[in-house]
Design an enzyme around this catalytic site. Structure first.
Site, PDB file in Angstrom:
ATOM      1  N   ARG A 189     -67.965   8.695  64.049  1.00 14.67           N
ATOM      2  CA  ARG A 189     -69.199   8.919  63.268  1.00 14.67           C
ATOM      3  C   ARG A 189     -69.308  10.404  62.918  1.00 14.67           C
ATOM      4  O   ARG A 189     -70.170  11.115  63.432  1.00 14.67           O
ATOM      5  CB  ARG A 189     -70.438   8.472  64.050  1.00 14.67           C
ATOM      6  CG  ARG A 189     -70.405   7.121  64.724  1.00 14.67           C
ATOM      7  CD  ARG A 189     -70.256   5.906  63.937  1.00 14.67           C
ATOM      8  NE  ARG A 189     -71.193   5.449  62.963  1.00 14.67           N
ATOM      9  CZ  ARG A 189     -72.183   4.594  63.179  1.00 14.67           C
ATOM     10  NH1 ARG A 189     -72.490   4.214  64.390  1.00 14.67           N
ATOM     11  NH2 ARG A 189     -72.893   4.126  62.181  1.00 14.67           N
ATOM     12  N   SER A 203     -72.623   1.789  58.781  1.00 15.95           N
ATOM     13  CA  SER A 203     -73.791   2.336  58.080  1.00 15.95           C
ATOM     14  C   SER A 203     -74.064   1.581  56.785  1.00 15.95           C
ATOM     15  O   SER A 203     -75.197   1.212  56.501  1.00 15.95           O
ATOM     16  CB  SER A 203     -73.574   3.811  57.733  1.00 15.95           C
ATOM     17  OG  SER A 203     -73.489   4.542  58.909  1.00 15.95           O
ATOM     18  N   ASP A 261     -67.882   4.667  56.448  1.00 20.61           N
ATOM     19  CA  ASP A 261     -68.606   4.121  57.593  1.00 20.61           C
ATOM     20  C   ASP A 261     -69.238   2.783  57.251  1.00 20.61           C
ATOM     21  O   ASP A 261     -70.347   2.697  56.746  1.00 20.61           O
ATOM     22  CB  ASP A 261     -69.673   5.129  58.049  1.00 20.61           C
ATOM     23  CG  ASP A 261     -70.207   4.784  59.415  1.00 20.61           C
ATOM     24  OD1 ASP A 261     -70.434   3.588  59.669  1.00 20.61           O
ATOM     25  OD2 ASP A 261     -70.400   5.695  60.226  1.00 20.61           O
ATOM     26  N   TYR A 310     -73.878   7.348  69.053  1.00 21.97           N
ATOM     27  CA  TYR A 310     -74.305   6.085  69.655  1.00 21.97           C
ATOM     28  C   TYR A 310     -75.282   6.331  70.803  1.00 21.97           C
ATOM     29  O   TYR A 310     -75.318   7.421  71.384  1.00 21.97           O
ATOM     30  CB  TYR A 310     -73.090   5.325  70.190  1.00 21.97           C
ATOM     31  CG  TYR A 310     -72.215   4.801  69.082  1.00 21.97           C
ATOM     32  CD1 TYR A 310     -72.619   3.706  68.334  1.00 21.97           C
ATOM     33  CD2 TYR A 310     -71.008   5.409  68.776  1.00 21.97           C
ATOM     34  CE1 TYR A 310     -71.834   3.220  67.309  1.00 21.97           C
ATOM     35  CE2 TYR A 310     -70.209   4.936  67.748  1.00 21.97           C
ATOM     36  CZ  TYR A 310     -70.628   3.841  67.020  1.00 21.97           C
ATOM     37  OH  TYR A 310     -69.854   3.369  66.005  1.00 21.97           O
ATOM     38  N   GLN A 317     -68.298   9.560  56.733  1.00 25.18           N
ATOM     39  CA  GLN A 317     -69.474   8.841  56.237  1.00 25.18           C
ATOM     40  C   GLN A 317     -69.170   7.876  55.089  1.00 25.18           C
ATOM     41  O   GLN A 317     -69.715   6.792  55.026  1.00 25.18           O
ATOM     42  CB  GLN A 317     -70.564   9.824  55.820  1.00 25.18           C
ATOM     43  CG  GLN A 317     -71.469  10.153  56.992  1.00 25.18           C
ATOM     44  CD  GLN A 317     -72.507  11.193  56.673  1.00 25.18           C
ATOM     45  OE1 GLN A 317     -72.541  11.727  55.569  1.00 25.18           O
ATOM     46  NE2 GLN A 317     -73.356  11.491  57.636  1.00 25.18           N
TER      47      GLN A 317
HETATM   48  P1  NAD Z   1     -76.638   1.426  66.462  1.00 27.97           P
HETATM   49  O1  NAD Z   1     -76.569   0.268  65.538  1.00 27.97           O
HETATM   50  O2  NAD Z   1     -75.517   1.632  67.430  1.00 27.97           O
HETATM   51  O3  NAD Z   1     -78.001   1.343  67.295  1.00 27.97           O
HETATM   52  C1  NAD Z   1     -79.248   1.257  66.636  1.00 27.97           C
HETATM   53  C2  NAD Z   1     -80.248   2.153  67.286  1.00 27.97           C
HETATM   54  O4  NAD Z   1     -80.676   1.579  68.527  1.00 27.97           O
HETATM   55  C3  NAD Z   1     -79.752   3.562  67.628  1.00 27.97           C
HETATM   56  O5  NAD Z   1     -80.570   4.517  66.990  1.00 27.97           O
HETATM   57  C4  NAD Z   1     -79.894   3.627  69.145  1.00 27.97           C
HETATM   58  O6  NAD Z   1     -80.254   4.923  69.604  1.00 27.97           O
HETATM   59  C5  NAD Z   1     -80.996   2.623  69.400  1.00 27.97           C
HETATM   60  N1  NAD Z   1     -81.060   2.132  70.791  1.00 27.97           N
HETATM   61  C6  NAD Z   1     -80.054   1.818  71.635  1.00 27.97           C
HETATM   62  N2  NAD Z   1     -80.541   1.426  72.823  1.00 27.97           N
HETATM   63  C7  NAD Z   1     -81.897   1.471  72.725  1.00 27.97           C
HETATM   64  C8  NAD Z   1     -82.956   1.163  73.622  1.00 27.97           C
HETATM   65  N3  NAD Z   1     -82.713   0.768  74.871  1.00 27.97           N
HETATM   66  N4  NAD Z   1     -84.214   1.335  73.184  1.00 27.97           N
HETATM   67  C9  NAD Z   1     -84.479   1.768  71.919  1.00 27.97           C
HETATM   68  N5  NAD Z   1     -83.514   2.064  71.034  1.00 27.97           N
HETATM   69  C10 NAD Z   1     -82.237   1.927  71.433  1.00 27.97           C
HETATM   70  O7  NAD Z   1     -76.861   2.761  65.671  1.00 27.97           O
HETATM   71  P2  NAD Z   1     -76.341   3.173  64.223  1.00 27.97           P
HETATM   72  O8  NAD Z   1     -77.272   2.719  63.213  1.00 27.97           O
HETATM   73  O9  NAD Z   1     -74.941   2.724  64.082  1.00 27.97           O
HETATM   74  O10 NAD Z   1     -76.370   4.746  64.225  1.00 27.97           O
HETATM   75  C11 NAD Z   1     -76.762   5.544  65.283  1.00 27.97           C
HETATM   76  C12 NAD Z   1     -76.671   7.003  64.849  1.00 27.97           C
HETATM   77  O11 NAD Z   1     -75.317   7.358  64.607  1.00 27.97           O
HETATM   78  C13 NAD Z   1     -77.375   7.356  63.547  1.00 27.97           C
HETATM   79  O12 NAD Z   1     -78.718   7.531  63.626  1.00 27.97           O
HETATM   80  C14 NAD Z   1     -76.672   8.655  63.193  1.00 27.97           C
HETATM   81  O13 NAD Z   1     -77.210   9.731  63.899  1.00 27.97           O
HETATM   82  C15 NAD Z   1     -75.286   8.418  63.691  1.00 27.97           C
HETATM   83  N6  NAD Z   1     -74.429   8.068  62.558  1.00 27.97           N
HETATM   84  C16 NAD Z   1     -73.546   8.984  62.099  1.00 27.97           C
HETATM   85  C17 NAD Z   1     -72.727   8.648  61.035  1.00 27.97           C
HETATM   86  C18 NAD Z   1     -71.741   9.606  60.501  1.00 27.97           C
HETATM   87  O14 NAD Z   1     -71.937  10.802  60.621  1.00 27.97           O
HETATM   88  N7  NAD Z   1     -70.614   9.130  59.937  1.00 27.97           N
HETATM   89  C19 NAD Z   1     -72.816   7.410  60.435  1.00 27.97           C
HETATM   90  C20 NAD Z   1     -73.748   6.508  60.931  1.00 27.97           C
HETATM   91  C21 NAD Z   1     -74.528   6.847  61.990  1.00 27.97           C
END
Ligand code: NAD
Length: 375
Positions: free
Chosen positions: A120, A131, A128, A226, A125
């Site tokens: 990530r 996303s 990804d 994550y 991006q």
């Molecule tokens: P995900 O699908 O893995 O999880 C969804 C959300 O659930 C996350 O925000 C996580 O913190 C939350 N979560 C997990 N356990 C929890 C709990 N017990 N209670 C409440 N919330 C909980 O997440 P995602 O959508 O794949 O992305 C997470 C983060 O990764 C993004 O916000 C971003 O910062 C980062 N990201 C970076 C890139 C990149 O730079 N290429 C791309 C996508 C996401």
């Protein structure tokens, strides 16, 4: 290179590349072979592919002769044995759950890139897939909830009486959760959000929603974006605080995930019982157990007067844009592994190539997947 696209499994509507996306690859000297009707459910018809110089080909021939096979889901086991040695598979194979399949592909000398494992990072991006598809899931989850909800989302003051705005609780403010917040706000709902990563508070607030503050979450800053597993003490605190919000909520959109693990169970049966009759829960984490008690994957049920929807495949319900975005992710990744003349060049020094390569040279190259196979 012959790039093959097969029909996805029966329940899937997406296709790996739309016609105009295939055209670019063909201009670079590749051939694109498509199984008849593979794009139909995404409204990309064979004629449109033919107009872009794609070759409509027999399924068996594609399996046996393609150098690169693009798909969303893993190629069915029954036919995977026919794929030629050294072929490259690119898709979303969930190798942390499907590690035995990865072992089999390594033994078959297939090179597999699973885009759900791409690091990530900023550079990644545009590839990804988690996303691009989660964005759709968050949007559709809110629309789905609005459809099932027996009341309005926005506030109204009319001659026939006043309508209070719907109260929505979003669990997890990752890509899906934030899009759910934005969509629900556009529809006029009042939104609260819970996430274990305090870093998302600002993003939640900038969308006009309230962030539920809970002290003492485990530090996830080294987990590559994550979330991480929480302590029993934090879970207890979170449950107590969430109980207050659940009792006030009309709709819950659950998106909380832990990479490669079961989703955290955040809403108990006792909490569910405090919701008003007619409330709606959409659980996007249903495929890995769900965040809400009683949720069943791929099913809509009623429990204690609440409609519970378990659906982790909502992107497939918007197949044109989901395919378009997935196809773009694939094209961006292909640019990393094919040079301008369409010739393969695998540079394993590149962290993106290395990061999502699961099998190569008859070996399971990803250490986390290899570890799972050996335990
Ligand atoms: P995900 O699908 O893995 O999880 C969804 C959300 O659930 C996350 O925000 C996580 O913190 C939350 N979560 C997990 N356990 C929890 C709990 N017990 N209670 C409440 N919330 C909980 O997440 P995602 O959508 O794949 O992305 C997470 C983060 O990764 C993004 O916000 C971003 O910062 C980062 N990201 C970076 C890139 C990149 O730079 N290429 C791309 C996508 C996401």
């Amino acid at each position: 290179m012959i790039i093959g696209i097969l029909k996805e499994p029966q329940e899937e509507n997406r296709v790996s590349l739309l016609p105009e996306q295939a055209e670019g690859l063909i201009k670079n000297g590749n051939q694109v072979w498509l199984e008849k009707g593979a794009g139909e459910k995404a409204f990309a018809l064979d004629e449109a592919y033919l107009a872009c110089n794609v070759i409509i080909q027999e399924r068996t021939k594609i399996i046996q002769e393609a150098d690169i096979l693009l798909s969303y889901w893993a190629i069915p086991e029954a036919i995977a044995g026919q794929i030629k040695e050294d072929a490259i598979l690119i898709g979303v194979y969930q190798p942390l759950f499907q590690f035995n399949l990865m072992k089999q592909w390594a033994q078959q000398k297939l090179t597999c890139f699973s885009l759900d494992m791409i690091p990530r990072t900023t550079r990644a991006q545009s590839m990804d897939v988690l996303s691009s598809q989660a964005n759709i899931a968050g949007y559709k989850a809110v629309l789905f909830a609005a459809n099932l909800f027996p009341r309005y989302f926005p506030m109204f003051m009319t001659a026939a009486g006043s309508i209070a705005p719907a109260k929505l609780l979003v669990l997890g403010a990752g890509v899906a959760g934030l899009q759910a917040v934005a969509t629900a706000k556009r529809l006029g709902a009042v939104v609260e959000v819970s996430d274990t990563r305090p870093a998302v508070k600002e993003e939640v607030m900038s969308l006009g929603a309230k962030f539920i503050e809970i002290e003492g979450a485990a530090d996830a800053s080294a987990a590559g974006g994550y979330a991480v597993e929480q302590s029993a003490e934090f879970k207890q605190k979170q449950q107590e605080r969430l109980a207050q919000s659940v009792a006030k909520s009309d709709i819950i959109i659950a998106t909380a995930q832990l990479q490669g693990k079961q989703a955290p169970l955040l809403i108990s049966e006792a909490m569910l019982k405090t919701m008003k009759a007619g409330s709606v829960v959409i659980d996007l984490a249903a495929a890995t157990g769900g965040n809400v008690f009683g949720v069943q994957n791929n099913a809509t049920i009623q429990l204690h007067g609440v409609t519970l929807v378990g659906n982790s495949q909502l992107p497939s319900t918007m197949p044109w844009d989901a395919s378009k975005m997935y196809g773009k992710n694939l094209l961006n990744f292909l640019q990393l592994i094919l040079n301008k003349e369409g010739k393969l060049q695998l540079n394993f020094e590149d962290d993106l190539i290395k990061g999502c390569c699961i099998t190569h040279n008859a070996t399971v190259t990803n250490s986390r997947v290899a570890e799972l196979i050996n335990t």
